[in-house]
Motif scaffolding. Structure first.
Motif, PDB file in Angstrom:
ATOM      1  N   MET A 214      39.656  13.326  34.237  1.00 15.11           N
ATOM      2  CA  MET A 214      38.729  12.249  34.566  1.00 15.11           C
ATOM      3  C   MET A 214      38.062  11.762  33.275  1.00 15.11           C
ATOM      4  O   MET A 214      37.691  12.549  32.430  1.00 15.11           O
ATOM      5  CB  MET A 214      37.670  12.772  35.550  1.00 15.11           C
ATOM      6  N   HIS A 215      37.956  10.436  33.151  1.00 10.64           N
ATOM      7  CA  HIS A 215      37.312   9.808  32.003  1.00 10.64           C
ATOM      8  C   HIS A 215      36.177   8.912  32.512  1.00 10.64           C
ATOM      9  O   HIS A 215      36.246   8.395  33.632  1.00 10.64           O
ATOM     10  CB  HIS A 215      38.299   8.947  31.225  1.00 10.64           C
ATOM     11  N   LEU A 216      35.182   8.701  31.658  1.00  6.49           N
ATOM     12  CA  LEU A 216      34.071   7.828  32.056  1.00  6.49           C
ATOM     13  C   LEU A 216      34.562   6.430  32.425  1.00  6.49           C
ATOM     14  O   LEU A 216      34.039   5.815  33.345  1.00  6.49           O
ATOM     15  CB  LEU A 216      33.031   7.731  30.936  1.00  6.49           C
ATOM     16  N   SER A 217      35.575   5.946  31.717  1.00  8.29           N
ATOM     17  CA  SER A 217      36.076   4.594  32.000  1.00  8.29           C
ATOM     18  C   SER A 217      36.677   4.481  33.397  1.00  8.29           C
ATOM     19  O   SER A 217      36.804   3.382  33.928  1.00  8.29           O
ATOM     20  CB  SER A 217      37.105   4.178  30.946  1.00  8.29           C
ATOM     21  N   GLU A 218      37.023   5.610  34.014  1.00  9.11           N
ATOM     22  CA  GLU A 218      37.578   5.592  35.372  1.00  9.11           C
ATOM     23  C   GLU A 218      36.491   5.453  36.435  1.00  9.11           C
ATOM     24  O   GLU A 218      36.774   5.052  37.560  1.00  9.11           O
ATOM     25  CB  GLU A 218      38.355   6.884  35.641  1.00  9.11           C
ATOM     26  N   ILE A 219      35.267   5.817  36.090  1.00  8.72           N
ATOM     27  CA  ILE A 219      34.194   5.768  37.095  1.00  8.72           C
ATOM     28  C   ILE A 219      33.125   4.715  36.794  1.00  8.72           C
ATOM     29  O   ILE A 219      32.300   4.427  37.648  1.00  8.72           O
ATOM     30  CB  ILE A 219      33.514   7.155  37.273  1.00  8.72           C
ATOM     31  N   LEU A 220      33.179   4.116  35.588  1.00  4.54           N
ATOM     32  CA  LEU A 220      32.146   3.159  35.191  1.00  4.54           C
ATOM     33  C   LEU A 220      32.773   1.804  34.884  1.00  4.54           C
ATOM     34  O   LEU A 220      33.459   1.639  33.879  1.00  4.54           O
ATOM     35  CB  LEU A 220      31.397   3.684  33.959  1.00  4.54           C
ATOM     36  N   LYS A 221      32.524   0.832  35.764  1.00 11.09           N
ATOM     37  CA  LYS A 221      32.996  -0.538  35.533  1.00 11.09           C
ATOM     38  C   LYS A 221      32.173  -1.179  34.414  1.00 11.09           C
ATOM     39  O   LYS A 221      30.978  -0.907  34.293  1.00 11.09           O
ATOM     40  CB  LYS A 221      32.763  -1.387  36.787  1.00 11.09           C
ATOM     41  N   PRO A 222      32.770  -2.076  33.639  1.00 11.24           N
ATOM     42  CA  PRO A 222      31.999  -2.769  32.600  1.00 11.24           C
ATOM     43  C   PRO A 222      30.761  -3.491  33.158  1.00 11.24           C
ATOM     44  O   PRO A 222      29.708  -3.513  32.525  1.00 11.24           O
ATOM     45  CB  PRO A 222      33.002  -3.766  32.011  1.00 11.24           C
ATOM     46  N   GLY A 223      30.879  -4.053  34.351  1.00 11.83           N
ATOM     47  CA  GLY A 223      29.760  -4.774  34.954  1.00 11.83           C
ATOM     48  C   GLY A 223      28.658  -3.880  35.490  1.00 11.83           C
ATOM     49  O   GLY A 223      27.590  -4.361  35.868  1.00 11.83           O
ATOM     50  N   ALA A 224      28.902  -2.572  35.523  1.00 15.62           N
ATOM     51  CA  ALA A 224      27.918  -1.625  36.062  1.00 15.62           C
ATOM     52  C   ALA A 224      27.039  -1.035  34.958  1.00 15.62           C
ATOM     53  O   ALA A 224      26.466   0.031  35.104  1.00 15.62           O
ATOM     54  CB  ALA A 224      28.621  -0.511  36.826  1.00 15.62           C
ATOM     55  N   VAL A 225      26.943  -1.771  33.847  1.00 14.31           N
ATOM     56  CA  VAL A 225      26.139  -1.348  32.703  1.00 14.31           C
ATOM     57  C   VAL A 225      25.079  -2.414  32.443  1.00 14.31           C
ATOM     58  O   VAL A 225      25.395  -3.604  32.399  1.00 14.31           O
ATOM     59  CB  VAL A 225      27.034  -1.157  31.452  1.00 14.31           C
ATOM     60  N   ARG A 226      23.848  -1.981  32.277  1.00 13.07           N
ATOM     61  CA  ARG A 226      22.745  -2.918  32.031  1.00 13.07           C
ATOM     62  C   ARG A 226      21.810  -2.364  30.961  1.00 13.07           C
ATOM     63  O   ARG A 226      21.679  -1.152  30.800  1.00 13.07           O
ATOM     64  CB  ARG A 226      21.888  -3.118  33.291  1.00 13.07           C
ATOM     65  N   SER A 227      21.133  -3.275  30.295  1.00  7.77           N
ATOM     66  CA  SER A 227      20.031  -2.924  29.409  1.00  7.77           C
ATOM     67  C   SER A 227      18.821  -3.679  29.943  1.00  7.77           C
ATOM     68  O   SER A 227      18.878  -4.885  30.139  1.00  7.77           O
ATOM     69  CB  SER A 227      20.341  -3.355  27.973  1.00  7.77           C
ATOM     70  N   LEU A 228      17.758  -2.946  30.216  1.00 12.92           N
ATOM     71  CA  LEU A 228      16.570  -3.557  30.810  1.00 12.92           C
ATOM     72  C   LEU A 228      15.372  -3.387  29.883  1.00 12.92           C
ATOM     73  O   LEU A 228      15.167  -2.313  29.305  1.00 12.92           O
ATOM     74  CB  LEU A 228      16.256  -2.916  32.163  1.00 12.92           C
ATOM     75  N   ALA A 229      14.582  -4.445  29.771  1.00 11.26           N
ATOM     76  CA  ALA A 229      13.426  -4.409  28.882  1.00 11.26           C
ATOM     77  C   ALA A 229      12.389  -3.403  29.359  1.00 11.26           C
ATOM     78  O   ALA A 229      11.914  -2.575  28.595  1.00 11.26           O
ATOM     79  CB  ALA A 229      12.807  -5.800  28.759  1.00 11.26           C
ATOM     80  N   GLN A 230      12.035  -3.487  30.631  1.00 10.10           N
ATOM     81  CA  GLN A 230      10.995  -2.588  31.106  1.00 10.10           C
ATOM     82  C   GLN A 230      11.144  -2.342  32.597  1.00 10.10           C
ATOM     83  O   GLN A 230      11.345  -3.262  33.373  1.00 10.10           O
ATOM     84  CB  GLN A 230       9.612  -3.183  30.827  1.00 10.10           C
TER      85      GLN A 230
END
Length: 154
Positions: A1-17
């Motif tokens: 199992m690799h992280l790329s198999e469970i994490l879609k590119p769109g399921a990543v965010r950076s939030l200010a606060q």
């Protein structure tokens, strides 16, 4: 199992606060709905229920909230990087800014544990955490996490 198999590119965010753990779980739930088609309120309830058993802040500014959900057929991941760390009742009492949430099928015994072990081991790497903290672009964050896929789960 690799992280790329469970994490879609769109399921990543950076939030200010994010002002609270509850608000963070709402953000994760909305992300799960938009990327994986899950019911946001069910995800929110499952994350909060699991967190009530004990905090999922594992130290070094990292939290690994996770939950099992009816209707899922595989383990999926969500990643949020916070610009301003959030108090999370972590084991080392440090606020968290790197959150990798895992959602697993209700019946996924070993797969859920393997994914949790993989994410935990990956985010223990100080260099990787530094790279994640140095980026706020979701595409770059996903690339950093995906490049870490050489670290295998047990």
């Amino acid at each position: 199992m690799h992280l790329s198999e469970i994490l879609k590119p769109g399921a990543v965010r950076s939030l200010a606060q994010v002002t609270s753990k509850k608000r963070l779980f709402q953000e994760l739930s909305e992300l799960a709905q938009s990327e994986y088609g899950l019911n946001a309120s069910e995800v929110l309830d499952a994350l909060q229920e699991r967190e009530s058993l004990g905090p999922t802040g594992v130290g070094q500014g990292v939290a690994l909230p996770h939950a099992r959900l009816h209707g899922l057929d595989q383990v999926v991941g969500l990643f949020i990087r916070l610009e301003k760390p959030l108090d999370f009742d972590a084991v080392d009492r440090q606020p968290v800014d790197l959150i990798f949430a895992l959602l697993a099928p209700e019946s996924s015994g070993v797969d859920h544990l393997k994914a949790l072990a993989l994410v935990s081991r990956t985010l223990r790497d100080a260099d990787l955490r530094s790279k994640l903290r140095a980026n706020d672009d979701p595409t770059a964050l996903h690339a950093v996490l995906s490049a870490a896929q050489g670290i295998k789960a047990a």
